[in-house]
Design a protein around this motif. Structure first.
Motif, PDB file in Angstrom:
ATOM      1  N   GLU A 142     -26.684  23.970 -36.170  1.00  0.00           N
ATOM      2  CA  GLU A 142     -25.453  23.824 -35.381  1.00  0.00           C
ATOM      3  C   GLU A 142     -25.523  22.578 -34.511  1.00  0.00           C
ATOM      4  O   GLU A 142     -26.553  22.294 -33.900  1.00  0.00           O
ATOM      5  CB  GLU A 142     -25.219  25.079 -34.528  1.00  0.00           C
ATOM      6  CG  GLU A 142     -23.910  25.000 -33.732  1.00  0.00           C
ATOM      7  CD  GLU A 142     -23.491  26.324 -33.106  1.00  0.00           C
ATOM      8  OE1 GLU A 142     -24.094  27.370 -33.397  1.00  0.00           O
ATOM      9  OE2 GLU A 142     -22.536  26.281 -32.303  1.00  0.00           O
ATOM     10  N   ASP A 176     -19.645  22.522 -34.288  1.00  0.00           N
ATOM     11  CA  ASP A 176     -18.981  23.277 -33.233  1.00  0.00           C
ATOM     12  C   ASP A 176     -18.124  22.288 -32.436  1.00  0.00           C
ATOM     13  O   ASP A 176     -18.647  21.336 -31.851  1.00  0.00           O
ATOM     14  CB  ASP A 176     -20.048  23.942 -32.350  1.00  0.00           C
ATOM     15  CG  ASP A 176     -19.448  24.849 -31.274  1.00  0.00           C
ATOM     16  OD1 ASP A 176     -18.545  24.383 -30.542  1.00  0.00           O
ATOM     17  OD2 ASP A 176     -19.901  26.001 -31.143  1.00  0.00           O
ATOM     18  N   HIS A 179     -19.012  21.878 -28.796  1.00  0.00           N
ATOM     19  CA  HIS A 179     -20.314  21.227 -28.621  1.00  0.00           C
ATOM     20  C   HIS A 179     -20.258  19.727 -28.891  1.00  0.00           C
ATOM     21  O   HIS A 179     -20.796  18.940 -28.111  1.00  0.00           O
ATOM     22  CB  HIS A 179     -21.362  21.867 -29.540  1.00  0.00           C
ATOM     23  CG  HIS A 179     -21.636  23.308 -29.222  1.00  0.00           C
ATOM     24  ND1 HIS A 179     -22.501  24.072 -29.962  1.00  0.00           N
ATOM     25  CD2 HIS A 179     -21.152  24.121 -28.257  1.00  0.00           C
ATOM     26  CE1 HIS A 179     -22.543  25.303 -29.453  1.00  0.00           C
ATOM     27  NE2 HIS A 179     -21.729  25.355 -28.432  1.00  0.00           N
ATOM     28  N   HIS A 211     -17.275  25.763 -36.092  1.00  0.00           N
ATOM     29  CA  HIS A 211     -16.989  26.682 -34.995  1.00  0.00           C
ATOM     30  C   HIS A 211     -15.829  26.076 -34.231  1.00  0.00           C
ATOM     31  O   HIS A 211     -15.953  24.947 -33.730  1.00  0.00           O
ATOM     32  CB  HIS A 211     -18.197  26.812 -34.046  1.00  0.00           C
ATOM     33  CG  HIS A 211     -19.291  27.674 -34.591  1.00  0.00           C
ATOM     34  ND1 HIS A 211     -20.555  27.688 -34.041  1.00  0.00           N
ATOM     35  CD2 HIS A 211     -19.297  28.566 -35.612  1.00  0.00           C
ATOM     36  CE1 HIS A 211     -21.297  28.561 -34.716  1.00  0.00           C
ATOM     37  NE2 HIS A 211     -20.564  29.095 -35.675  1.00  0.00           N
ATOM     38  N   ASN A 213     -13.749  25.939 -31.088  1.00  0.00           N
ATOM     39  CA  ASN A 213     -13.703  26.305 -29.673  1.00  0.00           C
ATOM     40  C   ASN A 213     -13.130  25.138 -28.893  1.00  0.00           C
ATOM     41  O   ASN A 213     -13.516  23.997 -29.140  1.00  0.00           O
ATOM     42  CB  ASN A 213     -15.121  26.551 -29.126  1.00  0.00           C
ATOM     43  CG  ASN A 213     -15.874  27.600 -29.927  1.00  0.00           C
ATOM     44  OD1 ASN A 213     -15.415  28.715 -30.081  1.00  0.00           O
ATOM     45  ND2 ASN A 213     -17.041  27.231 -30.449  1.00  0.00           N
ATOM     46  N   HIS A 226     -17.146  27.317 -23.617  1.00  0.00           N
ATOM     47  CA  HIS A 226     -16.033  27.433 -24.571  1.00  0.00           C
ATOM     48  C   HIS A 226     -14.746  27.838 -23.850  1.00  0.00           C
ATOM     49  O   HIS A 226     -14.778  28.613 -22.901  1.00  0.00           O
ATOM     50  CB  HIS A 226     -16.345  28.495 -25.625  1.00  0.00           C
ATOM     51  CG  HIS A 226     -17.577  28.202 -26.431  1.00  0.00           C
ATOM     52  ND1 HIS A 226     -17.945  28.947 -27.514  1.00  0.00           N
ATOM     53  CD2 HIS A 226     -18.513  27.232 -26.312  1.00  0.00           C
ATOM     54  CE1 HIS A 226     -19.068  28.459 -28.028  1.00  0.00           C
ATOM     55  NE2 HIS A 226     -19.438  27.422 -27.298  1.00  0.00           N
ATOM     56  N   GLU A 256     -15.122  31.076 -31.562  1.00  0.00           N
ATOM     57  CA  GLU A 256     -16.068  31.677 -30.610  1.00  0.00           C
ATOM     58  C   GLU A 256     -15.495  31.492 -29.210  1.00  0.00           C
ATOM     59  O   GLU A 256     -16.196  31.094 -28.284  1.00  0.00           O
ATOM     60  CB  GLU A 256     -17.424  30.984 -30.673  1.00  0.00           C
ATOM     61  CG  GLU A 256     -18.097  30.956 -32.024  1.00  0.00           C
ATOM     62  CD  GLU A 256     -19.353  30.089 -32.022  1.00  0.00           C
ATOM     63  OE1 GLU A 256     -19.280  28.915 -31.601  1.00  0.00           O
ATOM     64  OE2 GLU A 256     -20.400  30.600 -32.448  1.00  0.00           O
TER      65      GLU A 256
HETATM   66 FE    FE Z   1     -21.007  27.596 -31.851  1.00  0.00          FE
END
Ligand code: FE
Ligand code: FE
Ligand code: ZN
Length: 274
Positions: A142, A176, A179, A211, A213, A226, A256
């Motif tokens: 990730e 993500d 992120h 992901h 978010n 998030h 998420e």
């Molecule tokens: Fe994640």
């Protein structure tokens, strides 16, 4: 069609997660392989998992994502912590074969003062120990926000881990959105150039899941908080560009966001409307 779902609790079993995500309008989901803070995994009920496999086949599911516990740190300087990473990943990956052909996502870890250079080979060593030739699961690194001493907030770091892994054909990356944005990649205003950079450094063929978010913090804040889709610094328009981008087409996307099930249902509906 957009392959979309959200993180779900495994507490009521595997078939239940399949039914739940169908009721939310999704066709993929993510779950923790065990308590996210670590500990022993519950025994898997094979009949329950088999019922999920049938449900997934009958409803055109995309691959689903298992998420390793947060406490798993393959590059920890602490011997016992690192031992936990070896044991947990090996056990999780063995159990994943009950659900063949899906994905296992993990955080590359935190080097806690040892430095990236020392951490990267440690992560690869864990992968090379717990993976094997005939496994059917794709392991996903990730992308991280770079909070504290997290490894994996730069694409180059992920590339180096991949380079050192002996099972490259079973290794991918899960991007993500919160992120990477927190890590300094501007997917809000420069999605194309971020994807270009991903392609140059890692190769887009490695990108196997997203992901989704939003972020509670601005670009490059390295915070990893998030936010609900459209309510953070990334914003709704950017998510429309992300879920409709040709280079990202078909990837399983998991929310998420800080939501209960009804909130996830609304987000899934919204993202599918684009
Ligand atoms: Fe994640
Ligand atoms: Fe994660
Ligand atoms: Zn996060």
């Amino acid at each position: 069609m957009l392959n979309i779902g959200c993180h779900l609790s495994v507490s009521q079993g595997f078939e239940n997660m399949g039914k739940q995500i169908l009721s939310l309008g999704g066709n993929t989901f993510q779950f923790f392989t065990r308590n996210p803070r670590g500990g022993k995994a519950k025994d898997i009920d094979k009949d329950d998992v088999d019922r999920l496999i049938i449900l997934m086949k009958n409803n055109n599911f995309a691959p689903i994502l298992a998420h390793a516990p947060y406490t798993l740190n393959p590059c920890s300087a602490n011997e016992r912590t690192r031992e936990f990473a070896f044991e947990t990943m090996a056990d999780d990956l063995k159990r994943m074969e009950l659900l063949p052909g899906n994905m296992y996502n993990f955080h590359p870890g935190s080097h806690v003062g040892q430095g990236i250079e020392k951490a990267v080979p440690m992560i690869a060593e864990v992968l090379n120990t717990v993976m094997w030739d005939e496994m059917s699961t794709t392991v996903l690194l990730e992308t991280m926000a770079g909070k504290g001493s997290e490894v994996g907030s730069r694409f180059e770091e992920l590339r180096t881990i991949i380079d050192l892994c002996d099972y490259k054909d079973k290794l991918g990356v899960c991007l993500d959105t919160c992120h990477v944005f927190d890590g300094g990649y501007d997917i809000k205003d420069n999605l194309d150039s971020v994807l270009d950079e991903f392609d140059k450094v890692i190769g887009l063929e490695r990108l196997q899941a997203l992901h989704l978010n939003d972020s509670k913090n601005p670009l490059a804040s390295h915070k990893d908080r998030h936010e609900k889709i459209g309510e953070g610094y990334i914003g709704l328009e950017a998510f429309e560009r992300i879920v409709t981008h040709p280079a990202l087409k078909g990837l399983p996307c998991c929310l998420e966001t800080p939501n209960e099930l009804d909130g996830y249902k609304r987000e899934i509906e919204l993202l599918k409307s684009f």
